[in-house]
Structure formats: structure tokens, C-alpha cells
Design an enzyme around this catalytic site. Structure first.
Site, PDB file in Angstrom:
ATOM      1  N   GLY A   1       0.807  -1.095  -0.059  1.00 62.85           N
ATOM      2  CA  GLY A   1      -0.112  -0.130  -0.061  1.00 62.85           C
ATOM      3  C   GLY A   1       0.804   1.236  -0.001  1.00 62.85           C
ATOM      4  O   GLY A   1       2.144   1.268   0.238  1.00 62.85           O
ATOM      5  N   CYS A   2       0.347   2.339  -0.370  1.00 64.38           N
ATOM      6  CA  CYS A   2       1.024   3.588  -0.440  1.00 64.38           C
ATOM      7  C   CYS A   2       1.508   3.956   0.880  1.00 64.38           C
ATOM      8  O   CYS A   2       2.658   4.302   1.327  1.00 64.38           O
ATOM      9  CB  CYS A   2       0.045   4.638  -1.168  1.00 64.38           C
ATOM     10  N   TYR A   3       0.443   4.090   1.910  1.00 62.35           N
ATOM     11  CA  TYR A   3       0.787   4.555   3.192  1.00 62.35           C
ATOM     12  C   TYR A   3       1.795   3.521   3.872  1.00 62.35           C
ATOM     13  O   TYR A   3       2.822   4.078   4.314  1.00 62.35           O
ATOM     14  CB  TYR A   3      -0.376   4.689   4.082  1.00 62.35           C
TER      15      TYR A   3
ATOM     16  N   THR B   1       4.126   1.707   2.455  1.00 60.63           N
ATOM     17  CA  THR B   1       5.625   1.995   2.045  1.00 60.63           C
ATOM     18  C   THR B   1       6.193   2.895   2.798  1.00 60.63           C
ATOM     19  O   THR B   1       7.385   2.749   3.063  1.00 60.63           O
ATOM     20  CB  THR B   1       5.193   2.155   0.598  1.00 60.63           C
TER      21      THR B   1
END
Length: 301
Positions: free
Chosen positions: A117-119, A121
Site C-alpha cells: 500500500g502507499c501509506y 510503503t
């Protein structure tokens, strides 16, 4: 020639992956397989494409991703899943190549890879090296604040922001049970779940994840430089992750349309407290760019 089927290519992440594949040199030899939009929910049509593909990239809601994995059962196709469904599941390799020294090799040999996921990462990149080095205890009380561009907030939010008068900023996930929390906790090495407060700003792409720490609360009272040096050691030689000096101000969208991530340790003059930050593009290193990094590894490129 590697045949790639993007299941869910009409979504934001799927479009980003397709554009990145099409921009790669012809020598990479990719063939993109597409489904008739009228048949995108037809299980038989999707299984037929899965049977033709070398790698299927899933850009789907969690339940739909699980359905596709079940459809692929018994077929000679490798799976790269960009949903949340399999990120801490048994039998899946976590698709953050910078996680450990051998993570790239694990991704290269895996049949099932879960795109991060972006967060997570940003949060994992900051926390994992510090927890593993013993600078931050695994049971430490951690708060994570993050702001993302609206492109990652779903179709309705995108439409609201692209109209005049879209919301300037909002917090969400205030039940404190965000779906990225298990992933963050698991790969950071934390035994105590952090408090995670995500938000969305009125800009299309970009992200900052920030984690405040009182250094006097940490074992041995490390200095800001101790934390920075640990991060530098962890990511030395990484192509897409850099540890940079502190700055007095960070713009969340500065890395938009890139696949890189910047990590920083910002300390006060007395060295008593710090804010750790990770800056990335929520659609780049946080989604489509990460998928391409994993795709190339899976194909040995």
C-alpha cells in the site's frame, strides 16, 4: 515475449501500470492482454485470459482480487496483486524490494506477489530499520500521520476534488481501524499497533508520511544522526529510495509522476525530538510504479 494481463486496467492504478508498461523499451518484449469491457465480470472470459498470461496484475477491490486468484487456480500464471487482500497472507511475497537484502530475490522467484500500500510503503520504510536496529522498541507507542493526493481516495473523491470547490483537506479513518494497519504493523516489526491518522489534500498526486518521536523515550537516547545513519545503511544502493538531509518545509506533491521515495529525519536544535518523514507519489512508488518494479523483478529484468 512476456504476456501481461491487467485485471482492472480501467482504474487509476491499472491505467498507471499500463502507461508505464507501454513506455518501456520495446526490447522488453511485453504483450498486453485486455478483456472486452463488456466481459470484465465474466469469470469464464477472465479465466481464459489468465490461462494465456505469464503474469496477471490485479488492480481490483479485495473481494474481486480473491475471486481472480481462485480463478487462476491450476493455471500456469504468476500473480501480482495490487489490492490489500494478500499483503500479509501465507504464501505471498511482499512486494517491497527494499524491505530486506534478499527481498528482491524472493520477489524474482515468487508465483504470488502482493504490491504494498502507499501509506505502508512510507511507514514501513521509516520504522522497520529502526525497530530491527533496536533504536525503536517493537512495543513502542507510535503515531503515524499522513497526507495523500486525492487520486488515491476513490472515484467519488476524485470527482469532488476536480470540481470547483472540492474539499481543501480532510481526515478520514477516524475509527482508527484503517485497512493498512495490519500491513504496517506486520512489516515494521511492531508488536503494538500504531495510531494511524490518514488524510487527503486538494492536490492530485503525492504523499507525506510522518512519525514523531521523543528521543528520550527510546533506549539509549539516540541522536537524530543515529536514526539517520541507520536509515542510510538500510537503503544504501537502492535505486528508488534515498535518505536525504532534513528540510524546514516539505511539499507533498514534489515527487508526483516519479517512482522514487525520500526519507528524512528532522530534529530540533537540542536533539530531543524528531519527525521522520517519507515523501513519495501515492500513484508512483505507492502503487503503479511499485507494481512495475515488481513486474520487472518477477521477469528477471
Amino acid at each position: 515475449m512476456a504476456r501481461i494481463f491487467i485485471d482492472g486496467e480501467a482504474g487509476t492504478t491499472g491505467l498507471g501500470i499500463r502507461q508505464r508498461i507501454e513506455a518501456l523499451p520495446e526490447s522488453y518484449g511485453f504483450e498486453l492482454l485486455s478483456i472486452d469491457p463488456a466481459l470484465r465480470k465474466d469469470a469464464e472470459a477472465r479465466r481464459a485470459l489468465l490461462a494465456q498470461a505469464d503474469i496477471a496484475i490485479l488492480c481490483l477491490p479485495d473481494d474481486a482480487a480473491r475471486e481472480t486468484v481462485a480463478l487462476a487456480e491450476g493455471l500456469n500464471v504468476r500473480i501480482l496483486d495490487a489490492s490489500t487482500a494478500h499483503r500479509i497472507a501465507d504464501g505471498w511475497v511482499y512486494g517491497l524490494p527494499e524491505l530486506d537484502e534478499d527481498q528482491g530475490a524472493l520477489i524474482r522467484g515468487a508465483t504470488h506477489v502482493a504490491n504494498p500500500g502507499c501509506y505502508p510503503t512510507g511507514a514501513i520504510a521509516l520504522l522497520r530499520p529502526l525497530v530491527r536496529a533496536g533504536l525503536v522498541p517493537a512495543d513502542h507507542s507510535i503515531s503515524i500521520n499522513a497526507v495523500s493526493g486525492y487520486s488515491g481516495a476513490g472515484r467519488s473523491a476524485i470527482e469532488a476534488h476536480e470540481r470547483d470547490g472540492g474539499p481543501a483537506f480532510f481526515l478520514y479513518g477516524l475509527t482508527l481501524e484503517h485497512k493498512h494497519l495490519p500491513e504496517i504493523q506486520h512489516y515494521s516489526g511492531l508488536t503494538r499497533q500504531p495510531v494511524f491518522v490518514p488524510s487527503v489534500g486538494h492536490f492530485p498526486q503525492g504523499m507525506i508520511v510522518s512519525i514523531p518521536l521523543h528521543l528520550a523515550d527510546l533506549p539509549g537516547h539516540p541522536t537524530p544522526r543515529d536514526l539517520e545513519a541507520t536509515l542510510e545503511k538500510a537503503y544504501r544502493g537502492c535505486d528508488h529510495v534515498r535518505v536525504l538531509p532534513s528540510e524546514p518545509k516539505l511539499l507533498a506533491d514534489a515527487l508526483a509522476n516519479t517512482d522514487n521515495m525520500e526519507l528524512r529525519v528532522h530534529g530540533n536544535a537540542q536533539g530531543e525530538k524528531v519527525v521522520l518523514t517519507a515523501r513519495l507519489d501515492n500513484l508512483g512508488k505507492g502503487a503503479s510504479g511499485a507494481a512495475i518494479q515488481n513486474l520487472l523483478l518477477m521477469l528477471g529484468l
